[in-house]
Design a protein around this motif. Structure first.
Motif, PDB file in Angstrom:
ATOM      1  N   LYS A  74     -13.555  21.912 -42.911  1.00 37.89           N
ATOM      2  CA  LYS A  74     -14.449  23.038 -43.212  1.00 37.89           C
ATOM      3  C   LYS A  74     -13.658  24.291 -43.589  1.00 37.89           C
ATOM      4  CE  LYS A  74     -18.119  21.300 -40.236  1.00 37.89           C
ATOM      5  NZ  LYS A  74     -18.885  21.529 -38.995  1.00 37.89           N
ATOM      6  N   ASN A  75     -12.416  24.401 -43.150  1.00 31.79           N
ATOM      7  CA  ASN A  75     -11.604  25.579 -43.419  1.00 31.79           C
ATOM      8  C   ASN A  75     -11.167  25.684 -44.885  1.00 31.79           C
ATOM      9  OD1 ASN A  75     -11.696  26.291 -40.688  1.00 31.79           O
ATOM     10  ND2 ASN A  75      -9.845  25.151 -40.226  1.00 31.79           N
ATOM     11  N   ILE A  76     -11.241  24.600 -45.646  1.00 32.30           N
ATOM     12  CA  ILE A  76     -10.785  24.667 -47.036  1.00 32.30           C
ATOM     13  C   ILE A  76     -11.882  24.375 -48.057  1.00 32.30           C
ATOM     14  CG2 ILE A  76      -8.410  24.133 -46.353  1.00 32.30           C
ATOM     15  CD1 ILE A  76      -8.842  21.415 -47.826  1.00 32.30           C
ATOM     16  N   MET A 114     -11.631  20.910 -58.182  1.00 34.87           N
ATOM     17  CA  MET A 114     -12.373  19.775 -57.638  1.00 34.87           C
ATOM     18  C   MET A 114     -11.751  19.356 -56.305  1.00 34.87           C
ATOM     19  SD  MET A 114     -14.661  17.251 -57.745  1.00 34.87           S
ATOM     20  CE  MET A 114     -15.363  17.192 -59.366  1.00 34.87           C
ATOM     21  N   ILE A 115     -12.591  19.135 -55.343  1.00 34.37           N
ATOM     22  CA  ILE A 115     -12.162  18.678 -54.022  1.00 34.37           C
ATOM     23  C   ILE A 115     -11.899  17.177 -54.085  1.00 34.37           C
ATOM     24  CG2 ILE A 115     -12.865  18.407 -51.617  1.00 34.37           C
ATOM     25  CD1 ILE A 115     -14.673  20.880 -52.034  1.00 34.37           C
ATOM     26  N   LYS A 116     -10.832  16.744 -53.407  1.00 32.02           N
ATOM     27  CA  LYS A 116     -10.525  15.317 -53.292  1.00 32.02           C
ATOM     28  C   LYS A 116     -10.333  14.984 -51.832  1.00 32.02           C
ATOM     29  CE  LYS A 116      -8.083  14.083 -57.478  1.00 32.02           C
ATOM     30  NZ  LYS A 116      -6.827  13.602 -58.035  1.00 32.02           N
ATOM     31  N   ILE A 117     -10.841  13.821 -51.450  1.00 31.85           N
ATOM     32  CA  ILE A 117     -10.553  13.295 -50.116  1.00 31.85           C
ATOM     33  C   ILE A 117      -9.814  11.976 -50.289  1.00 31.85           C
ATOM     34  CG2 ILE A 117     -12.868  12.248 -49.940  1.00 31.85           C
ATOM     35  CD1 ILE A 117     -12.584  12.597 -46.843  1.00 31.85           C
ATOM     36  N   TYR A 118      -8.677  11.898 -49.634  1.00 30.75           N
ATOM     37  CA  TYR A 118      -7.909  10.659 -49.594  1.00 30.75           C
ATOM     38  C   TYR A 118      -8.416   9.916 -48.366  1.00 30.75           C
ATOM     39  CZ  TYR A 118      -5.228  12.761 -53.256  1.00 30.75           C
ATOM     40  OH  TYR A 118      -4.872  13.332 -54.456  1.00 30.75           O
ATOM     41  N   HIS A 119      -9.122   8.831 -48.621  1.00 32.47           N
ATOM     42  CA  HIS A 119     -10.034   8.224 -47.656  1.00 32.47           C
ATOM     43  C   HIS A 119      -9.685   6.770 -47.378  1.00 32.47           C
ATOM     44  CE1 HIS A 119     -13.850   7.388 -45.692  1.00 32.47           C
ATOM     45  NE2 HIS A 119     -14.223   6.568 -46.643  1.00 32.47           N
ATOM     46  N   ASN A 120      -9.811   6.411 -46.091  1.00 33.67           N
ATOM     47  CA  ASN A 120      -9.717   5.020 -45.666  1.00 33.67           C
ATOM     48  C   ASN A 120     -11.040   4.695 -44.972  1.00 33.67           C
ATOM     49  OD1 ASN A 120      -9.348   2.591 -44.355  1.00 33.67           O
ATOM     50  ND2 ASN A 120      -7.375   3.121 -43.467  1.00 33.67           N
ATOM     51  N   GLY A 157     -14.744  12.811 -41.888  1.00 41.58           N
ATOM     52  CA  GLY A 157     -14.350  13.787 -42.910  1.00 41.58           C
ATOM     53  C   GLY A 157     -15.185  13.658 -44.160  1.00 41.58           C
ATOM     54  N   LEU A 158     -15.453  12.433 -44.571  1.00 44.70           N
ATOM     55  CA  LEU A 158     -16.301  12.188 -45.736  1.00 44.70           C
ATOM     56  C   LEU A 158     -17.708  12.732 -45.491  1.00 44.70           C
ATOM     57  CD1 LEU A 158     -16.543  10.868 -48.539  1.00 44.70           C
ATOM     58  CD2 LEU A 158     -17.165   8.744 -47.382  1.00 44.70           C
ATOM     59  N   ALA A 159     -18.227  12.549 -44.298  1.00 47.07           N
ATOM     60  CA  ALA A 159     -19.562  13.051 -43.955  1.00 47.07           C
ATOM     61  C   ALA A 159     -19.604  14.578 -44.053  1.00 47.07           C
ATOM     62  CB  ALA A 159     -19.964  12.587 -42.561  1.00 47.07           C
ATOM     63  N   ILE A 160     -18.542  15.248 -43.619  1.00 45.21           N
ATOM     64  CA  ILE A 160     -18.490  16.713 -43.711  1.00 45.21           C
ATOM     65  C   ILE A 160     -18.556  17.141 -45.175  1.00 45.21           C
ATOM     66  CG2 ILE A 160     -16.948  18.710 -43.421  1.00 45.21           C
ATOM     67  CD1 ILE A 160     -16.105  17.370 -40.713  1.00 45.21           C
ATOM     68  N   LEU A 161     -17.836  16.448 -46.039  1.00 49.81           N
ATOM     69  CA  LEU A 161     -17.883  16.784 -47.460  1.00 49.81           C
ATOM     70  C   LEU A 161     -19.263  16.512 -48.047  1.00 49.81           C
ATOM     71  CD1 LEU A 161     -14.416  15.576 -48.794  1.00 49.81           C
ATOM     72  CD2 LEU A 161     -15.194  17.922 -48.412  1.00 49.81           C
ATOM     73  N   GLU A 162     -19.879  15.407 -47.662  1.00 50.50           N
ATOM     74  CA  GLU A 162     -21.220  15.093 -48.163  1.00 50.50           C
ATOM     75  C   GLU A 162     -22.220  16.166 -47.744  1.00 50.50           C
ATOM     76  OE1 GLU A 162     -21.552  11.161 -46.546  1.00 50.50           O
ATOM     77  OE2 GLU A 162     -20.777  10.227 -48.382  1.00 50.50           O
ATOM     78  N   GLU A 163     -22.101  16.660 -46.518  1.00 52.23           N
ATOM     79  CA  GLU A 163     -23.003  17.695 -46.013  1.00 52.23           C
ATOM     80  C   GLU A 163     -22.763  19.055 -46.667  1.00 52.23           C
ATOM     81  OE1 GLU A 163     -22.319  17.628 -41.800  1.00 52.23           O
ATOM     82  OE2 GLU A 163     -23.145  15.599 -41.616  1.00 52.23           O
ATOM     83  N   SER A 164     -21.582  19.252 -47.260  1.00 53.92           N
ATOM     84  CA  SER A 164     -21.243  20.545 -47.862  1.00 53.92           C
ATOM     85  C   SER A 164     -21.961  20.782 -49.189  1.00 53.92           C
ATOM     86  CB  SER A 164     -19.729  20.646 -48.088  1.00 53.92           C
ATOM     87  OG  SER A 164     -19.326  19.881 -49.227  1.00 53.92           O
ATOM     88  N   ASN A 165     -22.521  19.736 -49.762  1.00 53.03           N
ATOM     89  CA  ASN A 165     -23.208  19.816 -51.052  1.00 53.03           C
ATOM     90  C   ASN A 165     -22.292  20.267 -52.178  1.00 53.03           C
ATOM     91  OD1 ASN A 165     -25.753  18.890 -50.128  1.00 53.03           O
ATOM     92  ND2 ASN A 165     -26.159  20.919 -49.280  1.00 53.03           N
ATOM     93  N   GLN A 166     -20.991  20.065 -52.031  1.00 57.60           N
ATOM     94  CA  GLN A 166     -20.040  20.356 -53.098  1.00 57.60           C
ATOM     95  C   GLN A 166     -19.611  19.044 -53.747  1.00 57.60           C
ATOM     96  OE1 GLN A 166     -17.005  23.285 -52.536  1.00 57.60           O
ATOM     97  NE2 GLN A 166     -17.856  23.895 -50.564  1.00 57.60           N
TER      98      GLN A 166
END
Length: 113
Positions: A110-112, A1-7, A16-25
């Motif tokens: 995107k690299n990971i 599972m991917i995790k983003i440590y987000h502020n 960064g959060l937007a990139i993850l949302e666009e990845s559909n993962q």
């Protein structure tokens, strides 16, 4: 599972959060300023990033400049500083399994994924 440590207040973290949302993962969001990290959590992240604890510190934060800059600190001391003052942690951090990256620039995520 991917995790983003987000502020949410940080523009790079929001990008960064937007990139993850666009990845559909699927991914989990950890708002590390609210849900404080443990020493073990931070040590695991640093290990996955393959960096020294000092490389994860936001050195322009006022608390770093006033309380830590110029002092001789061990890795343990630096980790304790980040635990005590989570604003010192560079962001966003994205972890995917055994891989991790600091999203600066956000496109590095995107690299990971």
């Amino acid at each position: 599972m991917i995790k983003i440590y987000h502020n949410p207040r940080c523009s790079k973290s929001r990008q960064g959060l937007a990139i993850l949302e666009e990845s559909n993962q699927e991914f989990d969001v950890v708002k590390y300023l609210e849900d404080k990290l443990t020493v073990a959590d931070l040590e695991a992240i640093i290990s996955k990033l393959s960096i020294k604890p000092l490389d994860l510190v936001r050195k322009n934060e006022a608390i770093w400049k006033s309380d830590y800059k110029g002092k001789t600190l061990s890795d343990k001391d630096i980790i304790e500083a980040m635990i005590s003052h989570p604003k010192l942690i560079e962001r966003p951090i994205v972890v995917n399994g055994k891989k991790a990256t600091i999203g600066r620039p956000p496109e590095s995520i995107k690299n990971i994924i």
